[in-house]
Design a protein around this motif. Structure first.
Motif, PDB file in Angstrom:
ATOM      1  N   HIS A 117       0.269   0.293  15.415  1.00 55.65           N
ATOM      2  CA  HIS A 117       1.332  -0.682  15.698  1.00 55.65           C
ATOM      3  C   HIS A 117       1.168  -1.944  14.854  1.00 55.65           C
ATOM      4  O   HIS A 117       2.161  -2.556  14.438  1.00 55.65           O
ATOM      5  CB  HIS A 117       1.324  -1.037  17.189  1.00 55.65           C
ATOM      6  N   PHE A 118      -0.080  -2.327  14.614  1.00 56.18           N
ATOM      7  CA  PHE A 118      -0.331  -3.539  13.832  1.00 56.18           C
ATOM      8  C   PHE A 118      -0.498  -3.243  12.334  1.00 56.18           C
ATOM      9  O   PHE A 118      -1.074  -4.044  11.607  1.00 56.18           O
ATOM     10  CB  PHE A 118      -1.566  -4.271  14.370  1.00 56.18           C
ATOM     11  N   SER A 119      -0.013  -2.106  11.918  1.00 56.69           N
ATOM     12  CA  SER A 119       0.021  -1.764  10.500  1.00 56.69           C
ATOM     13  C   SER A 119       1.470  -1.514  10.110  1.00 56.69           C
ATOM     14  O   SER A 119       2.269  -1.029  10.923  1.00 56.69           O
ATOM     15  CB  SER A 119      -0.809  -0.503  10.210  1.00 56.69           C
ATOM     16  N   GLY A 120       1.801  -1.837   8.884  1.00 50.11           N
ATOM     17  CA  GLY A 120       3.182  -1.673   8.453  1.00 50.11           C
ATOM     18  C   GLY A 120       3.332  -1.631   6.947  1.00 50.11           C
ATOM     19  O   GLY A 120       2.392  -1.894   6.193  1.00 50.11           O
ATOM     20  N   ILE A 121       4.532  -1.275   6.527  1.00 53.50           N
ATOM     21  CA  ILE A 121       4.862  -1.179   5.105  1.00 53.50           C
ATOM     22  C   ILE A 121       6.189  -1.900   4.881  1.00 53.50           C
ATOM     23  O   ILE A 121       7.104  -1.801   5.704  1.00 53.50           O
ATOM     24  CB  ILE A 121       5.000   0.287   4.655  1.00 53.50           C
ATOM     25  N   GLU A 122       6.263  -2.604   3.783  1.00 50.37           N
ATOM     26  CA  GLU A 122       7.492  -3.327   3.452  1.00 50.37           C
ATOM     27  C   GLU A 122       7.884  -3.023   2.015  1.00 50.37           C
ATOM     28  O   GLU A 122       7.041  -3.044   1.104  1.00 50.37           O
ATOM     29  CB  GLU A 122       7.281  -4.835   3.625  1.00 50.37           C
ATOM     30  N   LEU A 123       9.153  -2.715   1.809  1.00 52.06           N
ATOM     31  CA  LEU A 123       9.684  -2.459   0.478  1.00 52.06           C
ATOM     32  C   LEU A 123      10.512  -3.661   0.038  1.00 52.06           C
ATOM     33  O   LEU A 123      11.612  -3.877   0.548  1.00 52.06           O
ATOM     34  CB  LEU A 123      10.547  -1.188   0.479  1.00 52.06           C
ATOM     35  N   ASN A 124       9.954  -4.449  -0.878  1.00 51.76           N
ATOM     36  CA  ASN A 124      10.690  -5.580  -1.437  1.00 51.76           C
ATOM     37  C   ASN A 124      11.419  -5.160  -2.704  1.00 51.76           C
ATOM     38  O   ASN A 124      11.347  -4.012  -3.130  1.00 51.76           O
ATOM     39  CB  ASN A 124       9.728  -6.738  -1.732  1.00 51.76           C
ATOM     40  N   ASP A 125      12.104  -6.100  -3.304  1.00 48.65           N
ATOM     41  CA  ASP A 125      12.840  -5.778  -4.524  1.00 48.65           C
ATOM     42  C   ASP A 125      11.925  -5.445  -5.693  1.00 48.65           C
ATOM     43  O   ASP A 125      12.275  -4.663  -6.571  1.00 48.65           O
ATOM     44  CB  ASP A 125      13.749  -6.949  -4.919  1.00 48.65           C
ATOM     45  N   SER A 126      10.718  -6.032  -5.700  1.00 48.33           N
ATOM     46  CA  SER A 126       9.840  -5.864  -6.862  1.00 48.33           C
ATOM     47  C   SER A 126       8.479  -5.264  -6.530  1.00 48.33           C
ATOM     48  O   SER A 126       7.697  -5.011  -7.441  1.00 48.33           O
ATOM     49  CB  SER A 126       9.615  -7.214  -7.552  1.00 48.33           C
ATOM     50  N   GLU A 127       8.187  -5.014  -5.225  1.00 52.30           N
ATOM     51  CA  GLU A 127       6.843  -4.550  -4.882  1.00 52.30           C
ATOM     52  C   GLU A 127       6.844  -3.858  -3.527  1.00 52.30           C
ATOM     53  O   GLU A 127       7.748  -4.062  -2.703  1.00 52.30           O
ATOM     54  CB  GLU A 127       5.861  -5.725  -4.852  1.00 52.30           C
ATOM     55  N   ILE A 128       5.822  -3.030  -3.316  1.00 50.06           N
ATOM     56  CA  ILE A 128       5.587  -2.416  -2.012  1.00 50.06           C
ATOM     57  C   ILE A 128       4.360  -3.086  -1.409  1.00 50.06           C
ATOM     58  O   ILE A 128       3.357  -3.309  -2.092  1.00 50.06           O
ATOM     59  CB  ILE A 128       5.383  -0.884  -2.132  1.00 50.06           C
ATOM     60  N   VAL A 129       4.463  -3.442  -0.133  1.00 49.26           N
ATOM     61  CA  VAL A 129       3.391  -4.168   0.547  1.00 49.26           C
ATOM     62  C   VAL A 129       2.964  -3.367   1.771  1.00 49.26           C
ATOM     63  O   VAL A 129       3.800  -2.915   2.559  1.00 49.26           O
ATOM     64  CB  VAL A 129       3.859  -5.576   0.990  1.00 49.26           C
ATOM     65  N   ARG A 130       1.669  -3.206   1.913  1.00 45.75           N
ATOM     66  CA  ARG A 130       1.134  -2.544   3.100  1.00 45.75           C
ATOM     67  C   ARG A 130       0.074  -3.435   3.730  1.00 45.75           C
ATOM     68  O   ARG A 130      -0.774  -3.988   3.025  1.00 45.75           O
ATOM     69  CB  ARG A 130       0.495  -1.204   2.720  1.00 45.75           C
ATOM     70  N   TRP A 131       0.146  -3.601   5.027  1.00 41.52           N
ATOM     71  CA  TRP A 131      -0.875  -4.390   5.713  1.00 41.52           C
ATOM     72  C   TRP A 131      -1.376  -3.624   6.935  1.00 41.52           C
ATOM     73  O   TRP A 131      -0.676  -2.790   7.512  1.00 41.52           O
ATOM     74  CB  TRP A 131      -0.321  -5.757   6.129  1.00 41.52           C
ATOM     75  N   GLU A 132      -2.604  -3.896   7.296  1.00 42.35           N
ATOM     76  CA  GLU A 132      -3.205  -3.260   8.473  1.00 42.35           C
ATOM     77  C   GLU A 132      -4.322  -4.145   8.999  1.00 42.35           C
ATOM     78  O   GLU A 132      -4.868  -4.986   8.285  1.00 42.35           O
ATOM     79  CB  GLU A 132      -3.737  -1.867   8.130  1.00 42.35           C
ATOM     80  N   GLY A 133      -4.660  -3.945  10.259  1.00 39.99           N
ATOM     81  CA  GLY A 133      -5.714  -4.731  10.889  1.00 39.99           C
ATOM     82  C   GLY A 133      -5.169  -5.590  12.010  1.00 39.99           C
ATOM     83  O   GLY A 133      -3.983  -5.960  12.032  1.00 39.99           O
ATOM     84  N   ILE A 134      -6.037  -5.922  12.956  1.00 38.38           N
ATOM     85  CA  ILE A 134      -5.652  -6.738  14.115  1.00 38.38           C
ATOM     86  C   ILE A 134      -6.252  -8.129  13.986  1.00 38.38           C
ATOM     87  O   ILE A 134      -5.541  -9.117  13.812  1.00 38.38           O
ATOM     88  CB  ILE A 134      -6.130  -6.064  15.418  1.00 38.38           C
ATOM     89  N   THR A 135      -7.560  -8.214  14.022  1.00 40.47           N
ATOM     90  CA  THR A 135      -8.208  -9.524  13.887  1.00 40.47           C
ATOM     91  C   THR A 135      -8.382  -9.906  12.418  1.00 40.47           C
ATOM     92  O   THR A 135      -8.200 -11.062  12.046  1.00 40.47           O
ATOM     93  CB  THR A 135      -9.579  -9.512  14.585  1.00 40.47           C
ATOM     94  N   ALA A 136      -8.743  -8.939  11.592  1.00 37.88           N
ATOM     95  CA  ALA A 136      -8.878  -9.178  10.147  1.00 37.88           C
ATOM     96  C   ALA A 136      -7.845  -8.306   9.442  1.00 37.88           C
ATOM     97  O   ALA A 136      -7.976  -7.088   9.409  1.00 37.88           O
ATOM     98  CB  ALA A 136     -10.288  -8.843   9.672  1.00 37.88           C
ATOM     99  N   ARG A 137      -6.820  -8.933   8.921  1.00 44.89           N
ATOM    100  CA  ARG A 137      -5.713  -8.189   8.315  1.00 44.89           C
ATOM    101  C   ARG A 137      -5.894  -8.098   6.808  1.00 44.89           C
ATOM    102  O   ARG A 137      -6.229  -9.075   6.141  1.00 44.89           O
ATOM    103  CB  ARG A 137      -4.385  -8.864   8.651  1.00 44.89           C
ATOM    104  N   THR A 138      -5.693  -6.900   6.280  1.00 45.57           N
ATOM    105  CA  THR A 138      -5.728  -6.691   4.829  1.00 45.57           C
ATOM    106  C   THR A 138      -4.321  -6.361   4.331  1.00 45.57           C
ATOM    107  O   THR A 138      -3.558  -5.661   5.003  1.00 45.57           O
ATOM    108  CB  THR A 138      -6.678  -5.539   4.464  1.00 45.57           C
ATOM    109  N   ARG A 139      -4.012  -6.863   3.149  1.00 39.89           N
ATOM    110  CA  ARG A 139      -2.697  -6.627   2.538  1.00 39.89           C
ATOM    111  C   ARG A 139      -2.901  -6.008   1.157  1.00 39.89           C
ATOM    112  O   ARG A 139      -3.707  -6.486   0.361  1.00 39.89           O
ATOM    113  CB  ARG A 139      -1.908  -7.928   2.396  1.00 39.89           C
ATOM    114  N   THR A 140      -2.182  -4.937   0.904  1.00 40.87           N
ATOM    115  CA  THR A 140      -2.188  -4.299  -0.412  1.00 40.87           C
ATOM    116  C   THR A 140      -0.794  -4.444  -1.008  1.00 40.87           C
ATOM    117  O   THR A 140       0.186  -3.999  -0.398  1.00 40.87           O
ATOM    118  CB  THR A 140      -2.566  -2.810  -0.310  1.00 40.87           C
ATOM    119  N   VAL A 141      -0.730  -5.067  -2.176  1.00 42.12           N
ATOM    120  CA  VAL A 141       0.552  -5.319  -2.833  1.00 42.12           C
ATOM    121  C   VAL A 141       0.540  -4.617  -4.190  1.00 42.12           C
ATOM    122  O   VAL A 141      -0.357  -4.843  -5.008  1.00 42.12           O
ATOM    123  CB  VAL A 141       0.797  -6.830  -3.030  1.00 42.12           C
ATOM    124  N   ILE A 142       1.526  -3.752  -4.435  1.00 37.29           N
ATOM    125  CA  ILE A 142       1.631  -3.043  -5.706  1.00 37.29           C
ATOM    126  C   ILE A 142       3.029  -3.280  -6.281  1.00 37.29           C
ATOM    127  O   ILE A 142       4.022  -2.819  -5.702  1.00 37.29           O
ATOM    128  CB  ILE A 142       1.385  -1.534  -5.534  1.00 37.29           C
TER     129      ILE A 142
END
Length: 485
Positions: A64-89
Motif C-alpha cells: 500500500h505504501f509503494s507506488g508508481i507514477e508516470l510523468n511526462d518525462s520520467e517514471i517514478v517508483r517509491w516504496e517504504g514506510i519509515t524510510a522511503r526510497t525513490r527510483t526515478v528513470i
C-alpha cells in the motif's frame, strides 16, 4: 499514481516469513500424534492463522505504501514506510524495456515489466515491477517505439528452422546439467526420486551397451557421456521453448523483439543505446557461412542463460546491407590482419596439452595398470575436443583482423572455440590495451585488446598483430602508443 499488481503482496509478505517459526515450534510438539496433542493443536490453530494473517498484513502495508507514477518525462517508483526510497528513470535514458507474460500469470492478468538503463549493475534491472496490462500499455506509450512508416521492411524473417538450428548450436551439456541440478535442488523429494530412477535405468542401459561394444568402454565413463548427452538435450529443449516464435521489427531508432512459448517476452530496445553488434559463429557455422546476430544493450539478454540474440541462425550473405542502420554489417574485409608467422601464438596451448595426454596415459598405465582401460578412454575423449579446438584456432588465425571505416570499427576474433565479428561506433570504444611478451618483442608482434562500453566489461583480442599495424590502428582511433612497443 498506480500500485503494482496485488500479487506483489505475497512477495512483500515473504520478507516476514521468519514469523512462521512460531507455528513451527508449536507444531513440533505434536510430532507424537496422540489424540490429546492433536486436539490441543487444533484448538490452538487460531494462533497459526493469526501469524499467517500478520505476515500477509505486513505485505499489504508495504504494498500500500509503494507506488508508481508516470510523468511526462520520467517514471517514478517509491516504496517504504519509515524510510522511503525513490527510483526515478527518465524515458530518454531507457536502454531497454522487457515485458514478460508467464503462462501462469495470464489468468491473473499480471505482467512483469523490467526497465534498464546503461547505469547500474550488470544483469540487474534498474526497475522491476509486476503490473496490470492497463498500466503496461500506458508505460509503453511513454518509451520509444517503432515507427510503422519508417520501419525497416527487409529485415530477414525468422522461421522455426532458424530457431532449431540456433538451439542446436548454442545449447550445451553444462547448461543442461545446471538445469537438472536446479530442478534437483528445488524439487525436493520428487526430483530426488525421479533422478534416482533415471540414473538406475541409465546404469542398466550402459551396462548392456558396454557388453556389446567392441571397445568395451567402462560403464562409468559411458554413464557420464549419456548423462551429458541428456543434459545437452535438456538445454536444447529449454532454448527451443525460450526462442520459439522469434520475431524482430524495428527502425533506425528502436527495435522490438518477441520470443518464447510458455514465458512470452517482448523487448523494446533503443538503438542509440546499443554498444555493439556481434555476429557469432562456431566452427561448423563458420564453414557453412552462417551467423547468429547478437547485440550488446543494457537489459537485453541479461536474464540468466538468455542470449541477446537479434537474429537466430542466418546465412551471412542473406543479411546483406539491410541492417546497416542499426549497425549490422557483413562482407567488410580486414584492413589489418595477424602477421603471417603468428600462427603458433594461436594454437600453442592446445597443441602442447594434446601432445602430453597420451604420454600421461602411458605413465598411469605403468603405475596403475588396473585403470589403464579407463585412462585410455579418457585420453581419447580429451583428444577429440583438443583437435577441434586446434582447428578452430587455426581458422581464427586466418580470419581474425580489424577494419576501421567512417565512424565504425570492426573486430574479427575468437574466444575459446567461438568466432566473433564485432561492429561498433568509435565512440563506444573505451579502452585499448596492447600486450607484448618477450617472444613477441623478438618477432616484432603484439596483441591488441579493444574494450567497449556497457554494463558488462566486454573486450575482444586479436593476437599476433604487426607492431606497425597496431600503431596505425591506435593513431586512427586517437590513442597514443608507447614508443618502446
Amino acid at each position: 499514481m498506480y500500485h503494482e499488481h496485488p500479487l506483489r503482496i505475497l512477495r512483500y509478505s515473504a520478507k516476514n516469513i521468519w514469523l512462521l517459526i512460531f507455528p513451527l515450534i508449536r507444531g513440533i510438539r505434536t510430532i507424537r500424534l496422540d489424540a490429546d496433542r492433536l486436539y490441543a493443536w487444533f484448538k490452538g490453530s487460531w494462533f497459526d492463522i493469526a501469524v499467517i494473517g500478520i505476515i500477509i498484513m505486513f505485505g499489504y502495508i508495504r504494498w500500500h505504501f509503494s507506488g508508481i507514477e508516470l510523468n511526462d518525462s520520467e517514471i517514478v517508483r517509491w516504496e517504504g514506510i519509515t524510510a522511503r526510497t525513490r527510483t526515478v528513470i527518465p524515458y530518454k535514458s531507457v536502454s531497454s524495456v522487457t515485458v514478460e507474460k508467464p503462462f501462469y500469470l495470464i489468468p491473473l492478468r499480471a505482467l512483469k515489466v523490467s526497465c534498464d538503463t546503461s547505469a547500474g549493475m550488470y544483469r540487474s534491472a534498474d526497475m522491476q515491477i509486476m503490473v496490470t496490462g492497463k498500466f503496461c500499455n500506458e508505460f509503453l506509450k511513454k518509451v520509444p517505439d517503432v515507427n510503422e512508416k519508417n520501419k525497416i521492411d527487409d529485415i530477414p524473417e525468422t522461421n522455426p528452422l532458424s530457431v532449431l538450428l540456433f538451439s542446436v548450436f548454442f545449447s550445451s551439456g553444462f547448461s543442461g546439467a545446471v538445469y537438472i541440478a536446479t530442478f534437483f535442488l528445488k524439487g525436493g523429494d520428487i526430483a530426488h526420486d525421479i533422478i534416482n530412477v533415471s540414473l538406475d535405468r541409465l546404469t542398466e542401459t550402459t551396462t548392456k551397451l558396454t557388453d556389446k561394444l567392441l571397445m568395451h568402454i567402462p560403464s562409468a565413463a559411458l554413464l557420464v557421456g549419456v548423462f551429458f548427452l541428456g543434459a545437452w538435450l535438456v538445454s536444447f529443449l529449454v532454448n527451443v521453448f525460450r526462442y520459439m516464435g522469434f520475431t524482430v521489427d524495428g527502425d533506425e531508432y528502436c527495435l522490438k523483439v518477441s520470443c518464447g512459448l510458455f514465458n512470452r517476452r517482448e523487448y523494446r530496445i533503443t538503438a542509440a543505446h546499443i554498444n555493439y553488434t556481434d555476429l557469432r559463429q562456431n566452427l561448423i557455422m563458420k564453414f557453412l557461412g552462417a551467423v547468429a546476430v547478437n547485440i550488446s544493450c543494457a537489459g537485453y539478454g541479461s536474464a540468466k542463460n538468455h542470449l541477446p540474440v537479434l537474429l537466430p541462425v542466418k546465412k551471412e550473405k542473406s543479411i546483406g546491407n539491410t541492417l546497416e542502420k542499426i549497425g549490422v554489417f557483413s562482407g567488410v574485409k580486414n584492413d589489418f590482419r595477424p602477421k603471417s608467422n603468428g600462427w603458433w601464438q594461436y594454437i600453442w596451448q592446445p597443441v602442447i596439452i594434446s601432445a602430453l595426454i597420451f604420454p600421461a596415459h602411458i605413465i598411469v598405465k605403468k603405475l596403475v595398470p588396473e585403470i589403464s582401460e579407463l585412462t585410455f578412454f579418457f585420453a581419447i575423449m580429451f583428444e577429440i575436443p583438443l583437435l577441434w579446438f586446434i582447428t578452430a584456432k587455426l581458422t581464427a588465425f586466418f580470419t581474425s583482423g580489424i577494419s576501421i571505416y567512417d565512424d565504425k570499427i570492426m573486430v574479427r576474433c575468437s574466444k575459446w572455440a567461438g568466432f566473433h565479428t564485432v561492429v561498433a561506433e568509435r565512440i563506444k570504444l573505451v579502452k585499448i590495451e596492447l600486450q607484448q611478451s618477450v617472444f613477441q618483442k623478438i618477432s616484432n608482434k603484439c596483441s591488441i585488446c579493444l574494450w567497449f562500453g556497457g554494463e558488462e566489461r566486454s573486450h575482444f583480442k586479436v593476437k599476433a598483430m604487426r607492431v606497425s599495424d597496431v600503431r596505425k590502428i591506435s593513431a586512427m582511433l586517437n590513442y597514443k602508443t608507447a614508443e618502446r612497443l
